[in-house]
Design a protein around this motif. Structure first.
Motif, mmCIF file in Angstrom:
data_model
loop_
_atom_site.group_PDB
_atom_site.id
_atom_site.type_symbol
_atom_site.label_atom_id
_atom_site.label_comp_id
_atom_site.label_asym_id
_atom_site.label_seq_id
_atom_site.Cartn_x
_atom_site.Cartn_y
_atom_site.Cartn_z
ATOM 1 N N ALA A 37 0.846 -1.208 0.000
ATOM 2 C CA ALA A 37 0.000 0.000 0.000
ATOM 3 C C ALA A 37 0.875 1.249 0.000
ATOM 4 O O ALA A 37 0.546 2.250 -0.660
ATOM 5 C CB ALA A 37 -0.913 -0.003 1.226
ATOM 6 N N PHE A 38 1.981 1.193 0.702
ATOM 7 C CA PHE A 38 2.929 2.313 0.764
ATOM 8 C C PHE A 38 3.478 2.607 -0.629
ATOM 9 O O PHE A 38 3.515 3.759 -1.074
ATOM 10 C CB PHE A 38 4.041 1.943 1.753
ATOM 11 N N ARG A 39 3.888 1.545 -1.361
ATOM 12 C CA ARG A 39 4.443 1.722 -2.710
ATOM 13 C C ARG A 39 3.390 2.279 -3.662
ATOM 14 O O ARG A 39 3.668 3.187 -4.452
ATOM 15 C CB ARG A 39 4.976 0.381 -3.215
ATOM 16 N N GLU A 40 2.173 1.747 -3.565
ATOM 17 C CA GLU A 40 1.089 2.223 -4.446
ATOM 18 C C GLU A 40 0.764 3.686 -4.168
ATOM 19 O O GLU A 40 0.558 4.473 -5.105
ATOM 20 C CB GLU A 40 -0.164 1.351 -4.243
ATOM 21 N N TYR A 41 0.727 4.051 -2.896
ATOM 22 C CA TYR A 41 0.453 5.450 -2.522
ATOM 23 C C TYR A 41 1.563 6.363 -3.045
ATOM 24 O O TYR A 41 1.287 7.437 -3.590
ATOM 25 C CB TYR A 41 0.331 5.573 -1.000
ATOM 26 N N ALA A 42 2.814 5.932 -2.869
ATOM 27 C CA ALA A 42 3.960 6.742 -3.308
ATOM 28 C C ALA A 42 3.953 6.920 -4.826
ATOM 29 O O ALA A 42 4.250 8.007 -5.337
ATOM 30 C CB ALA A 42 5.265 6.093 -2.853
ATOM 31 N N ASP A 43 3.600 5.865 -5.571
ATOM 32 C CA ASP A 43 3.523 5.954 -7.034
ATOM 33 C C ASP A 43 2.415 6.905 -7.458
ATOM 34 O O ASP A 43 2.583 7.724 -8.370
ATOM 35 C CB ASP A 43 3.276 4.573 -7.648
ATOM 36 N N LEU A 44 1.270 6.792 -6.783
ATOM 37 C CA LEU A 44 0.113 7.622 -7.110
ATOM 38 C C LEU A 44 0.364 9.097 -6.801
ATOM 39 O O LEU A 44 0.064 9.977 -7.623
ATOM 40 C CB LEU A 44 -1.114 7.121 -6.329
ATOM 41 N N MET A 45 0.926 9.361 -5.630
ATOM 42 C CA MET A 45 1.115 10.743 -5.180
ATOM 43 C C MET A 45 2.503 11.309 -5.541
ATOM 44 O O MET A 45 2.805 12.453 -5.234
ATOM 45 C CB MET A 45 0.931 10.838 -3.657
ATOM 46 N N LYS A 46 3.323 10.492 -6.187
ATOM 47 C CA LYS A 46 4.710 10.885 -6.531
ATOM 48 C C LYS A 46 5.464 11.349 -5.274
ATOM 49 O O LYS A 46 6.148 12.360 -5.273
ATOM 50 C CB LYS A 46 4.718 12.011 -7.575
ATOM 51 N N SER A 47 5.276 10.576 -4.208
ATOM 52 C CA SER A 47 5.909 10.918 -2.930
ATOM 53 C C SER A 47 7.058 9.952 -2.627
ATOM 54 O O SER A 47 7.313 9.000 -3.373
ATOM 55 C CB SER A 47 4.876 10.902 -1.793
#
Length: 196
Positions: free
Chosen positions: A135-145
């Protein structure tokens, strides 16, 4: 021999101060990755299910520890300054104040290292076992964070406190050397008085 020991005690006192500064700097940086990773993803501290990354509340969980660790870092710097206040770095003979300053530094640094290492180990386990990295990786990819699975800031405490232990060891060894020289000097003075 006294000149070498006097030089050594000055160097050791500065090493002790440096180790305290390093511990303080580490307390400032330990939360860097957690802040970059989780701060903006946390929607609710009361209801973790509202957060897109399970386990992200470790950032908030560590806040109290980090505040205390920061104060401990400042305290260690102040304790190391006792060595200079009592002239431990330049004094030819050690007195009660010098012994107290050396003992205070050794006790404070070892206590801080043991306490902080135990706490850091607990939070490292929480990071590795409670954070949902998918979930962390998906969030980071989505938000470019920022995304990392690195435990660098947790692991570096081994080197920080290793340096601290080395400084304590050198300080203790220096004091033993100082007392040996003081004892030898006292014996020479006693022999001189007996000869006179």
């Amino acid at each position: 021999m006294y000149k070498k020991q006097m030089l050594m005690q000055k160097i050791v006192c500065f090493i002790m101060l440096a180790s305290s500064v390093v511990t303080f700097a580490y307390s400032l940086g330990i939360m860097s990755d957690l802040y970059e990773s989780f701060y903006y993803s946390i929607r609710s501290t009361e209801n973790p299910s509202r957060n897109p990354i399970a386990g992200s509340l470790i950032y908030y969980d560590m806040q109290d520890f980090n505040k205390t660790f920061l104060k401990v870092g400042i305290a260690l710097i102040l304790v190391s300054l006792l060595l200079f206040v009592t002239n431990t770095h330049v004094r030819r003979r050690y007195y009660i104040g010098n012994i107290f300053a050396v003992a205070a530094n050794i006790i404070a640094n070892i206590a801080a290292a043991v306490w902080a290492s135990a706490q850091i180990g607990i939070y490292k386990d929480k990071f590795l076992n409670e954070v949902d990295f998918q979930a962390f990786r998906e969030y980071a990819d989505l938000m470019k964070s920022y995304y990392t699975e690195s435990t660098f800031w947790f692991d570096v405490h081994i080197y920080v406190f290793g340096f601290s232990f080395l400084a304590c060891l050198l300080l203790a060894a220096n004091m033993i050397w100082k007392f040996m020289l003081m004892d030898q000097e006292q014996k020479l003075i006693s022999k001189g008085k007996e000869a006179a």
